[in-house]
Design a protein around this motif. Structure first.
Motif, mmCIF file in Angstrom:
data_model
loop_
_atom_site.group_PDB
_atom_site.id
_atom_site.type_symbol
_atom_site.label_atom_id
_atom_site.label_comp_id
_atom_site.label_asym_id
_atom_site.label_seq_id
_atom_site.Cartn_x
_atom_site.Cartn_y
_atom_site.Cartn_z
ATOM 1 N N GLY A 259 0.701 -1.234 -0.166
ATOM 2 C CA GLY A 259 -0.003 0.016 0.164
ATOM 3 C C GLY A 259 0.783 1.358 0.002
ATOM 4 N N LEU A 260 1.996 1.203 0.866
ATOM 5 C CA LEU A 260 2.789 2.547 0.989
ATOM 6 C C LEU A 260 3.449 2.619 -0.544
ATOM 7 C CD1 LEU A 260 4.256 2.088 4.466
ATOM 8 C CD2 LEU A 260 2.637 3.739 3.588
ATOM 9 N N SER A 261 3.932 1.621 -1.061
ATOM 10 C CA SER A 261 4.560 1.601 -2.471
ATOM 11 C C SER A 261 3.667 2.308 -3.436
ATOM 12 C CB SER A 261 5.105 0.249 -2.896
ATOM 13 O OG SER A 261 3.956 -0.469 -3.251
ATOM 14 N N ILE A 262 2.423 1.893 -3.319
ATOM 15 C CA ILE A 262 1.291 2.680 -4.170
ATOM 16 C C ILE A 262 1.285 4.169 -4.049
ATOM 17 C CG2 ILE A 262 -1.022 2.644 -4.888
ATOM 18 C CD1 ILE A 262 -1.219 -0.384 -4.264
ATOM 19 N N PHE A 294 -7.417 9.366 -2.785
ATOM 20 C CA PHE A 294 -6.858 8.253 -2.913
ATOM 21 C C PHE A 294 -5.805 7.311 -1.946
ATOM 22 C CE2 PHE A 294 -2.923 6.151 -4.901
ATOM 23 C CZ PHE A 294 -3.452 5.521 -5.917
ATOM 24 N N ILE A 295 -5.351 8.379 -1.023
ATOM 25 C CA ILE A 295 -4.540 8.008 -0.191
ATOM 26 C C ILE A 295 -5.324 6.931 0.930
ATOM 27 C CG2 ILE A 295 -3.115 8.376 1.977
ATOM 28 C CD1 ILE A 295 -2.039 10.744 0.167
ATOM 29 N N VAL A 296 -6.245 7.730 1.350
ATOM 30 C CA VAL A 296 -7.269 6.987 2.277
ATOM 31 C C VAL A 296 -7.726 5.564 1.776
ATOM 32 C CG1 VAL A 296 -9.545 6.959 3.601
ATOM 33 C CG2 VAL A 296 -8.077 9.292 3.525
ATOM 34 N N LEU A 297 -8.200 5.581 0.531
ATOM 35 C CA LEU A 297 -8.578 4.324 0.050
ATOM 36 C C LEU A 297 -7.617 3.533 -0.085
ATOM 37 C CD1 LEU A 297 -11.150 2.887 -1.580
ATOM 38 C CD2 LEU A 297 -10.106 3.989 -3.664
ATOM 39 N N VAL A 298 -6.510 3.680 -0.536
ATOM 40 C CA VAL A 298 -5.443 2.557 -0.728
ATOM 41 C C VAL A 298 -5.025 1.953 0.864
ATOM 42 C CG1 VAL A 298 -2.842 2.241 -1.039
ATOM 43 C CG2 VAL A 298 -4.163 3.661 -2.628
ATOM 44 N N LEU A 299 -4.963 3.007 1.976
ATOM 45 C CA LEU A 299 -4.705 2.486 3.344
ATOM 46 C C LEU A 299 -5.974 1.737 3.732
ATOM 47 C CD1 LEU A 299 -3.253 5.602 4.802
ATOM 48 C CD2 LEU A 299 -2.005 3.628 4.270
ATOM 49 N N ALA A 300 -7.140 2.110 3.447
ATOM 50 C CA ALA A 300 -8.292 1.183 3.679
ATOM 51 C C ALA A 300 -8.294 -0.079 3.251
ATOM 52 C CB ALA A 300 -9.548 2.063 3.360
ATOM 53 N N VAL A 301 -8.048 -0.277 2.059
ATOM 54 C CA VAL A 301 -8.078 -1.584 1.155
ATOM 55 C C VAL A 301 -6.813 -2.430 1.822
ATOM 56 C CG1 VAL A 301 -7.535 -2.739 -1.003
ATOM 57 C CG2 VAL A 301 -9.151 -0.414 -0.776
#
Length: 339
Positions: A259-262, A294-301
């Motif tokens: 997730g952090l890489s994305i 986008f950041i919140v969505l990636v972290l949630a997923v």
């Protein structure tokens, strides 16, 4: 934002007061309970939210959105840093009652050194706009490296002291055991460091290395030094409590590095687009509301898939005993019977 010197001074003064209160509460070495860590984690997050709302009321949605995007990004990167902090604590066999003091001083050192990094970054950006190309390329490379490390099980490696830390240890010498919270002691007529000071330097220096990707990342979301500094400050100051709160859950966040890489790759692309726009090239720019979402969505997923995968692994039946072990046990039983 046009931040006056008075606002800067007041902000730093308030942060110093908060740090002093945190230090006063945690001054006595003790094992930090999950409840204590949870309460203080909630306090720091509430303070960060309150600060963002003040920015919203005073300066509008733009600066507030930049702060929240920066804070969430820095907080997420800090969680990844906790993996290394766990390895450092294990490497130096830090007693549990002293771990909160180590983290407190180490994070304070990191905060001071990051302020220097932020000031240097602001000066470079204001004079050399092409530096955004370098920042963007570096973040994209870092994102790729995170993926490679995740595939190789990078968090399972043992912590290795950096050359600077080894040089300091060689220069001053290190005591063979902990002496409470003392940093220096007299040993055989020579003043030497205690392991407590060594591990504090390890935490502080390691976090500065992490700043090499976190500072460019937040400058990809905002070029305002005031927002960069405050977002970093609020993310770092709650790191000690977060360590004790989710320490047991870290191994369950198995997809966090992906997730952090994305996120880092996304911000790297955003920086490159911004640099092209500054150079006069007509390219679309990514807005802060989109970045924040986008950041919140990636972290949630990432969190959801990590917990799901960890739960699935824990539900798998344990493997049967190894045949070789069973054979050795049987042979031993026959020998004992014969005897």
């Amino acid at each position: 934002m046009n931040v006056s010197l008075t606002v800067w001074v007041l902000t730093i003064a308030v942060l110093c007061v908060l740090i002093a209160v945190d230090f006063f509460i945690g001054r006595k070495p003790h094992d930090v309970s999950v409840r204590e860590a949870g309460v203080w984690s909630a306090v720091w997050i509430a303070l960060a939210i309150a600060f963002g709302l003040v920015l919203l009321a005073v300066s509008g949605g733009g600066p507030a959105g930049e702060f929240f995007a920066g804070f969430i990004t820095e907080k997420s990167l800090s969680v990844d840093n906790l993996f290394v902090f766990v390895l450092i604590m294990a490497k130096f066999s830090v007693p549990s009652q002293y771990q909160q003091r180590v983290l407190m001083i180490g994070v304070l050192m990191a905060l001071v050194l990051r302020a220097v990094f932020i000031a240097a970054g602001a000066a470079i950006i204001s004079n050399f706009s092409w530096v955004f190309y370098l920042f963007g390329a570096f973040l994209i490379w870092t994102a790729w490296k995170l993926v490679q490390d995740a595939r190789a099980g990078g968090h399972d490696e043992e912590y290795e002291e950096n050359k600077l830390l080894k040089a300091v240890e060689k220069r001053f010498g290190v005591a063979d055991r902990y002496h409470g919270t003392k940093l220096w002691i007299e040993e055989n007529g020579k003043r030497v460091m205690t392991p407590m000071l060594v591990v504090m330097l390890a935490i502080g220096s390691t976090d500065v290395l992490f700043a090499l990707d976190s500072i460019p990342a937040i400058y990809g979301l905002t070029q305002d030094p005031y927002i960069v500094f405050t977002a970093n400050a609020f993310a770092l100051m709650g790191l000690r409590q977060l360590y004790f709160l989710i320490g047991g859950l870290l191994k369950k966040l198995i997809h966090l590095s992906y997730g952090l890489s994305i996120i880092l790759g996304f911000i790297g692309v955003k920086l490159v687009l911004h640099a092209l726009h500054e150079s006069g090239v007509r390219v679309p720019e990514i807005s802060i509301p989109f970045s924040l979402g986008f950041i919140v969505l990636v972290l949630a997923v990432t969190t959801a898939t990590s917990l799901w995968a960890s739960k699935k692994q824990s539900e798998e039946p344990t493997a049967p005993a190894d045949d070789a072990v069973t054979s050795r046990e049987a042979e031993q039983a026959r020998t004992d019977h014969a005897g």
